[in-house]
Motif scaffolding. Structure first.
Motif, PDB file in Angstrom:
ATOM      1  N   TYR A  80       0.833  -1.202   0.000  1.00 44.49           N
ATOM      2  CA  TYR A  80       0.000   0.000   0.000  1.00 44.49           C
ATOM      3  C   TYR A  80       0.869   1.254   0.000  1.00 44.49           C
ATOM      4  O   TYR A  80       2.018   1.240   0.431  1.00 44.49           O
ATOM      5  N   LEU A  81       0.273   2.326  -0.463  1.00 46.17           N
ATOM      6  CA  LEU A  81       0.896   3.639  -0.345  1.00 46.17           C
ATOM      7  C   LEU A  81      -0.190   4.606   0.127  1.00 46.17           C
ATOM      8  O   LEU A  81      -1.087   4.957  -0.640  1.00 46.17           O
ATOM      9  N   GLN A  82      -0.108   4.975   1.388  1.00 46.53           N
ATOM     10  CA  GLN A  82      -1.032   5.961   1.932  1.00 46.53           C
ATOM     11  C   GLN A  82      -0.460   7.347   1.664  1.00 46.53           C
ATOM     12  O   GLN A  82       0.663   7.646   2.072  1.00 46.53           O
ATOM     13  N   MET A  83      -1.227   8.164   0.983  1.00 38.83           N
ATOM     14  CA  MET A  83      -0.758   9.492   0.585  1.00 38.83           C
ATOM     15  C   MET A  83      -1.640  10.548   1.239  1.00 38.83           C
ATOM     16  O   MET A  83      -2.840  10.609   0.967  1.00 38.83           O
ATOM     17  N   ASN A  84      -1.042  11.334   2.102  1.00 31.96           N
ATOM     18  CA  ASN A  84      -1.757  12.409   2.799  1.00 31.96           C
ATOM     19  C   ASN A  84      -1.198  13.769   2.391  1.00 31.96           C
ATOM     20  O   ASN A  84      -0.107  13.858   1.819  1.00 31.96           O
ATOM     21  N   SER A  85      -1.939  14.795   2.693  1.00 29.08           N
ATOM     22  CA  SER A  85      -1.511  16.178   2.387  1.00 29.08           C
ATOM     23  C   SER A  85      -1.033  16.297   0.953  1.00 29.08           C
ATOM     24  O   SER A  85       0.032  16.855   0.669  1.00 29.08           O
ATOM     25  N   LEU A  86      -1.826  15.788   0.054  1.00 25.91           N
ATOM     26  CA  LEU A  86      -1.432  15.751  -1.348  1.00 25.91           C
ATOM     27  C   LEU A  86      -1.294  17.152  -1.928  1.00 25.91           C
ATOM     28  O   LEU A  86      -2.046  18.075  -1.567  1.00 25.91           O
ATOM     29  N   LYS A  87      -0.340  17.278  -2.839  1.00 28.45           N
ATOM     30  CA  LYS A  87      -0.044  18.541  -3.509  1.00 28.45           C
ATOM     31  C   LYS A  87      -0.216  18.359  -5.012  1.00 28.45           C
ATOM     32  O   LYS A  87      -0.079  17.242  -5.522  1.00 28.45           O
ATOM     33  N   PRO A  88      -0.460  19.447  -5.735  1.00 27.78           N
ATOM     34  CA  PRO A  88      -0.571  19.315  -7.197  1.00 27.78           C
ATOM     35  C   PRO A  88       0.662  18.654  -7.824  1.00 27.78           C
ATOM     36  O   PRO A  88       0.526  17.919  -8.816  1.00 27.78           O
ATOM     37  N   GLU A  89       1.818  18.873  -7.243  1.00 23.15           N
ATOM     38  CA  GLU A  89       3.038  18.269  -7.792  1.00 23.15           C
ATOM     39  C   GLU A  89       3.124  16.764  -7.551  1.00 23.15           C
ATOM     40  O   GLU A  89       4.040  16.110  -8.050  1.00 23.15           O
ATOM     41  N   ASP A  90       2.183  16.207  -6.824  1.00 21.05           N
ATOM     42  CA  ASP A  90       2.114  14.749  -6.676  1.00 21.05           C
ATOM     43  C   ASP A  90       1.361  14.098  -7.830  1.00 21.05           C
ATOM     44  O   ASP A  90       1.295  12.866  -7.910  1.00 21.05           O
ATOM     45  N   THR A  91       0.800  14.908  -8.712  1.00 19.07           N
ATOM     46  CA  THR A  91       0.101  14.371  -9.874  1.00 19.07           C
ATOM     47  C   THR A  91       1.042  13.545 -10.739  1.00 19.07           C
ATOM     48  O   THR A  91       2.107  14.018 -11.141  1.00 19.07           O
ATOM     49  N   ALA A  92       0.664  12.299 -10.984  1.00 23.67           N
ATOM     50  CA  ALA A  92       1.525  11.377 -11.724  1.00 23.67           C
ATOM     51  C   ALA A  92       0.811  10.041 -11.890  1.00 23.67           C
ATOM     52  O   ALA A  92      -0.227   9.802 -11.252  1.00 23.67           O
ATOM     53  N   VAL A  93       1.401   9.205 -12.712  1.00 18.12           N
ATOM     54  CA  VAL A  93       1.018   7.796 -12.734  1.00 18.12           C
ATOM     55  C   VAL A  93       1.925   7.081 -11.735  1.00 18.12           C
ATOM     56  O   VAL A  93       3.153   7.228 -11.790  1.00 18.12           O
ATOM     57  N   TYR A  94       1.300   6.338 -10.828  1.00 16.74           N
ATOM     58  CA  TYR A  94       2.041   5.647  -9.779  1.00 16.74           C
ATOM     59  C   TYR A  94       2.146   4.161 -10.103  1.00 16.74           C
ATOM     60  O   TYR A  94       1.151   3.522 -10.458  1.00 16.74           O
ATOM     61  N   TYR A  95       3.361   3.653  -9.984  1.00 18.37           N
ATOM     62  CA  TYR A  95       3.652   2.254 -10.302  1.00 18.37           C
ATOM     63  C   TYR A  95       4.205   1.550  -9.064  1.00 18.37           C
ATOM     64  O   TYR A  95       5.036   2.113  -8.342  1.00 18.37           O
ATOM     65  N   CYS A  96       3.785   0.309  -8.871  1.00 14.91           N
ATOM     66  CA  CYS A  96       4.471  -0.510  -7.878  1.00 14.91           C
ATOM     67  C   CYS A  96       5.410  -1.455  -8.619  1.00 14.91           C
ATOM     68  O   CYS A  96       5.220  -1.750  -9.804  1.00 14.91           O
TER      69      CYS A  96
END
Length: 120
Positions: A80-96
């Motif tokens: 899992y990847l819990q992502m909090n306090s997200l920012k616009p710069e976190d916009t992306a395709v995420y891969y495991c």
């Protein structure tokens, strides 16, 4: 052959949270170090976080430290990847990705990615 399937991406406002999941099949999940990476539009794929086989050791990119948490459930073959306090710069395709050799440098198996969009 190990297969990885990510889920949990979506559209979220800045400051919000998302939890990504990556389900593994076809291999011995509990023997693999696991990692999360991301690729923003027009940029190269970069490291986000990693976790060792037991879940007792984690490491994060500076850009997400303190906001993201990687974890795993070996009984469910899922990371899992819990992502909090997200920012616009976190916009992306995420891969495991899975590292069966234990080097943290050779991620041999990759998922197809899940898209995360953070609006301002």
């Amino acid at each position: 052959q190990v297969q990885l399937v990510e889920s949990g991406g979506g559209l979220v406002q800045a400051g919000g949270s998302l939890r990504l999941s990556c389900a593994a099949s076809g291999g011995t999940f509990s023997r693999y170090n696991m990692g999360w990476f991301r690729q923003a539009p027009g940029k190269e794929r970069v490291f986000v976080a990693r976790i060792n086989v037991s879940g007792g050791s984690t490491y994060y990119a500076d850009s997400v430290k303190g906001r993201f948490t990687i974890s795993r459930d070996n009984a469910k073959n899922t990371v899992y990847l819990q992502m909090n306090s997200l920012k616009p710069e976190d916009t992306a395709v995420y891969y495991c990705a899975a590292d069966p050799r234990g080097t943290y440098r050779e991620y041999l198996y990759w998922g197809q990615g899940t898209e995360v969009t953070v609006s301002s």
